[in-house]
Design an enzyme around this catalytic site. Sequence first.
Site, PDB file in Angstrom:
ATOM      1  N   THR A  91       0.818  -1.221   0.000  1.00  0.00           N
ATOM      2  CA  THR A  91       0.000   0.000   0.000  1.00  0.00           C
ATOM      3  C   THR A  91       0.847   1.265   0.000  1.00  0.00           C
ATOM      4  O   THR A  91       0.686   2.115  -0.860  1.00  0.00           O
ATOM      5  CB  THR A  91      -1.004   0.094   1.160  1.00  0.00           C
ATOM      6  OG1 THR A  91      -1.876  -1.020   1.097  1.00  0.00           O
ATOM      7  CG2 THR A  91      -1.854   1.356   1.068  1.00  0.00           C
ATOM      8  N   TRP A 133       0.955  -9.932   4.312  1.00  0.00           N
ATOM      9  CA  TRP A 133       0.282  -9.375   3.125  1.00  0.00           C
ATOM     10  C   TRP A 133       0.856 -10.031   1.858  1.00  0.00           C
ATOM     11  O   TRP A 133       0.159 -10.219   0.892  1.00  0.00           O
ATOM     12  CB  TRP A 133       0.532  -7.871   3.035  1.00  0.00           C
ATOM     13  CG  TRP A 133      -0.491  -6.983   3.644  1.00  0.00           C
ATOM     14  CD1 TRP A 133      -1.312  -6.118   2.962  1.00  0.00           C
ATOM     15  CD2 TRP A 133      -0.820  -6.820   5.023  1.00  0.00           C
ATOM     16  NE1 TRP A 133      -2.122  -5.449   3.861  1.00  0.00           N
ATOM     17  CE2 TRP A 133      -1.839  -5.859   5.122  1.00  0.00           C
ATOM     18  CE3 TRP A 133      -0.347  -7.415   6.204  1.00  0.00           C
ATOM     19  CZ2 TRP A 133      -2.401  -5.461   6.332  1.00  0.00           C
ATOM     20  CZ3 TRP A 133      -0.904  -7.028   7.412  1.00  0.00           C
ATOM     21  CH2 TRP A 133      -1.919  -6.060   7.471  1.00  0.00           C
ATOM     22  N   ASN A 179      -3.639 -11.411   4.184  1.00  0.00           N
ATOM     23  CA  ASN A 179      -4.518 -10.258   4.236  1.00  0.00           C
ATOM     24  C   ASN A 179      -5.400 -10.091   3.002  1.00  0.00           C
ATOM     25  O   ASN A 179      -4.901  -9.948   1.877  1.00  0.00           O
ATOM     26  CB  ASN A 179      -3.691  -8.985   4.420  1.00  0.00           C
ATOM     27  CG  ASN A 179      -4.580  -7.774   4.586  1.00  0.00           C
ATOM     28  OD1 ASN A 179      -5.307  -7.678   5.569  1.00  0.00           O
ATOM     29  ND2 ASN A 179      -4.556  -6.879   3.620  1.00  0.00           N
ATOM     30  N   GLU A 180      -6.695 -10.069   3.243  1.00  0.00           N
ATOM     31  CA  GLU A 180      -7.693  -9.722   2.215  1.00  0.00           C
ATOM     32  C   GLU A 180      -7.575 -10.551   0.940  1.00  0.00           C
ATOM     33  O   GLU A 180      -7.879 -10.068  -0.150  1.00  0.00           O
ATOM     34  CB  GLU A 180      -7.630  -8.214   1.903  1.00  0.00           C
ATOM     35  CG  GLU A 180      -8.106  -7.375   3.077  1.00  0.00           C
ATOM     36  CD  GLU A 180      -7.937  -5.874   2.886  1.00  0.00           C
ATOM     37  OE1 GLU A 180      -7.480  -5.448   1.823  1.00  0.00           O
ATOM     38  OE2 GLU A 180      -8.272  -5.126   3.842  1.00  0.00           O
ATOM     39  N   GLU A 286      -9.574  -4.880  10.708  1.00  0.00           N
ATOM     40  CA  GLU A 286      -9.002  -3.703  10.051  1.00  0.00           C
ATOM     41  C   GLU A 286     -10.151  -2.765   9.735  1.00  0.00           C
ATOM     42  O   GLU A 286     -11.142  -3.157   9.118  1.00  0.00           O
ATOM     43  CB  GLU A 286      -8.233  -4.074   8.781  1.00  0.00           C
ATOM     44  CG  GLU A 286      -7.499  -2.857   8.206  1.00  0.00           C
ATOM     45  CD  GLU A 286      -6.732  -3.122   6.920  1.00  0.00           C
ATOM     46  OE1 GLU A 286      -6.064  -4.168   6.809  1.00  0.00           O
ATOM     47  OE2 GLU A 286      -6.826  -2.268   6.020  1.00  0.00           O
ATOM     48  N   ARG A 408     -14.913   3.814   3.795  1.00  0.00           N
ATOM     49  CA  ARG A 408     -15.748   2.748   3.273  1.00  0.00           C
ATOM     50  C   ARG A 408     -16.348   1.983   4.428  1.00  0.00           C
ATOM     51  O   ARG A 408     -15.767   2.026   5.509  1.00  0.00           O
ATOM     52  CB  ARG A 408     -14.937   1.812   2.368  1.00  0.00           C
ATOM     53  CG  ARG A 408     -13.889   0.978   3.100  1.00  0.00           C
ATOM     54  CD  ARG A 408     -13.124   0.111   2.157  1.00  0.00           C
ATOM     55  NE  ARG A 408     -12.047   0.822   1.489  1.00  0.00           N
ATOM     56  CZ  ARG A 408     -10.812   0.936   2.014  1.00  0.00           C
ATOM     57  NH1 ARG A 408     -10.531   0.391   3.170  1.00  0.00           N
ATOM     58  NH2 ARG A 408      -9.871   1.590   1.393  1.00  0.00           N
TER      59      ARG A 408
END
Length: 696
Positions: A91, A133, A179-180, A286, A408
């Site tokens: 990120t 990640w 992650n995600e 998160e 969001r």
Amino acid sequence: MVHRTLLSRILWGLWYACLCNAESYVLDDKVGLGREFDGIGGLSGGGATTRLLVNYAEPYRSQILDYLFKPNFGASLQILKVEIGGDAQTTDGTEPSHMHYENDENYFRGYEWWLMKEAKKRNPNITLIGLPWAFPGWVGHGTNWPYDHPHITVYYVVSWIIGAKQYHDLDIDYIGIWNEKKFDSNYIKVLRDALDKIGLTDVGIIAADGGWSISSAMVIDPYLNDAVKVIGVKIIASDNLWQPISLSLLLDAELHNVVDIIGAHYPGTNTVLDALKTEKKLWSSEDYSTYNDDVGGGCWARILNQNYVNGRMTATISWNLIASYYEELSFGRNGLMTAEEPWSGNYVVESPIWITAHTTQFAQPGWTYLQTVGHLALGGSYVALTDGKGNLTVVIETMTHDHSICIRPPLPHFNVSSQNATFQLKGSFGSVSALQVWHSKFDFKTKKPFFFKKLSPLRISDGTFTLALEPDEVYTLTTITTGQKGSHPAPPASAPFPHSYKDDFNVRNPCFTEAPDFADQTGVFEYYINLTDPGPHVFTLRQVVTQRPVTWAADADQTISVIGDHSWQNLTVSCDVYIETEKTGGVFIAARVDQAGETVRSAKGVFYWVYADGTYKVTNDIAGKVVLAEGLSGTRAGTWHTLTLTVEGQYASGMLNGYPLWKNAVVLAPQNGWAAIGTQTFELAQFDNFAIEAEQ
Ligand SMILES: *[C@@H]1O[C@H](CO)[C@@H](O)[C@H](O)[C@H]1NC(C)=O
Ligand SMILES: *[C@@H]1O[C@H](CO)[C@@H](O)[C@H](O)[C@H]1NC(C)=O
Ligand SMILES: *[C@@H]1O[C@H](CO)[C@@H](O)[C@H](O)[C@H]1NC(C)=O
Ligand SMILES: *[C@@H]1O[C@H](CO)[C@@H](O)[C@H](O)[C@H]1NC(C)=O
Ligand SMILES: *[C@@H]1O[C@H](CO)[C@@H](O)[C@H](O)[C@H]1NC(C)=O
Ligand SMILES: *[C@@H]1O[C@H](CO)[C@@H](O)[C@H](O)[C@H]1NC(C)=O
């Protein structure tokens, strides 16, 4: 089904009955308790979000850490989650792995170890979590997928947990999956098995750090679902209005067994029925990710309460912990506070720090929510928690829609008005005679907000008290008397990145492997010592990632580390460079690099490359597609060259070893950006005597 409808009618009826008697709320532990509170935390990483903090001089660095972690001082965080560096862009930069290569192990890279120790120093009870990640390329065996060889990935992750203990005496409390990304049930089971076999039974597993869908994988298949509804009506529920389920009806009982906590990201304060059915702890593992002005503070106030009220989530973790990365990278200033100027020492304690304190200074992990929590009649919410020994903490927020929008998910409209709210203390709290009062007010009209202000204690008679609540306020009412609004002397004033900057990489802080202010965006640039070099290049900076990692974001195909002031237009960058790869290697220095982070692949700027094959190139982009100049340079691997790049207005020129090599390359865009260094591919290369002279 008939019974269910009847039941819900009764419940709705009760709810309306409460409304008629509006603005009165009961706080009672005798009707039964709610879920156990697990804490409020911050996330360092995902990625490289704490990069600039480590280079702050003392005492500022310690002061910042106090605002984050010191109990009864500032945010007093109860959870610290860190990225397990995977050598890839996550990120706002890359974080180094403890295993760059298959036969490599080093537990002193990056800053997350240091950060965890600093947090523990201040709060020995802080909960530590690690989550990957990305992974070094070897973990994926050349694929971008870490689950084809689950034992290798487990070995990699478990090594990190063992290293934390062995080298830093850090006990990791929870470990995440990936992650995600899509979860893999088999991997989670193999991980649990490995942890148990080596005695790490206390390390819990959080999954899946994405949506809620893992809960559906645990619970009921569609056929059994009907059967459970029938069982369900017999048992009128606990705090979730949900009924315990029989384990024999689980779809994947083993998965249910090995996952300790269901962690969802950006849940918008809501959960799903399947998650409640698992009867697991639910966390917003998160959340936040919002610009840290007062609307960000309002977002944080609203979700800290409503993640429990609406979604029964018992922990909320902010991405990110602290905005300590160049603000022009992705999601600038999305941290609980801001510390993005190590060169000046300036930092800003933003409103989310004090909003956190409203809960963390007055309720500890292990406390329990009351069942009597909810929404206020004219907007806002309240939660109440107890230590089970007579202490009570009530947190009330009346954040309005427009002043509490998070990044969001979208926030449906709602109204909040001034209201008088009467609270009735019952059960163990019936005899409470006074409550401490802490107050924050986001004053968007007069722009005179105040945060975490201690008011006079509230005397309670007849077990009731009434508050006149205005929109956009936060109150804590508590029996706990230890709250404090900590403060350090004001930090130095904000200042731009120095116009004249040099680093020969000889003076190092032994705690860290990375040079100050460089923010790696693809690849990893580490201090390197060449003990066999008798010359001036014993201490260098080396790019060390030699294979494309298992990426999380879209890393560039080149490696790059950026530095400086994004507003720079006219400057000279110079650096000694050392290509290590014979024939095919190449390195660059750059100016006006306009973007990095998640869009690093699209970075434009002025890139001056030299190659081991004896050529040079000047390109307008990191991808090397827009060529501004090219020719012969005589450069080769295994020897040092000095590159100098000057950009002035629309023109750029370059020197090699002090002699002009090319000039008057026309640069129409970008107008400004960072300086940078990097390599042509994932290859070893070194840099030394880096310097910038930028026009004032
Ligand atoms: C840590 O937790 C223990 C047990 O709950 C408590 O007694 C102690 O005061 C806590 N320490 C700090 C620094 O909060
Ligand atoms: C509340 O907590 C404090 C410690 O913070 C403790 O001394 C006290 O006994 C507890 N109970 C009540 C009713 O205040
Ligand atoms: C909020 O209040 C306005 C004006 O009274 C009303 O028109 C609107 O329907 C309300 N919205 C909600 C979600 O209650
Ligand atoms: C709250 O109560 C006070 C005193 O009874 C009254 O003056 C005030 O109008 C009330 N406020 C609201 C918003 O109802
Ligand atoms: C270290 O220095 C020696 C002597 O200058 C040189 O031959 C060697 O290539 C250097 N190694 C690296 C990895 O830079
Ligand atoms: C950069 O140089 C150009 C050309 O000399 C000049 O027009 C421009 O104002 C300079 N920019 C800054 C920020 O000094």
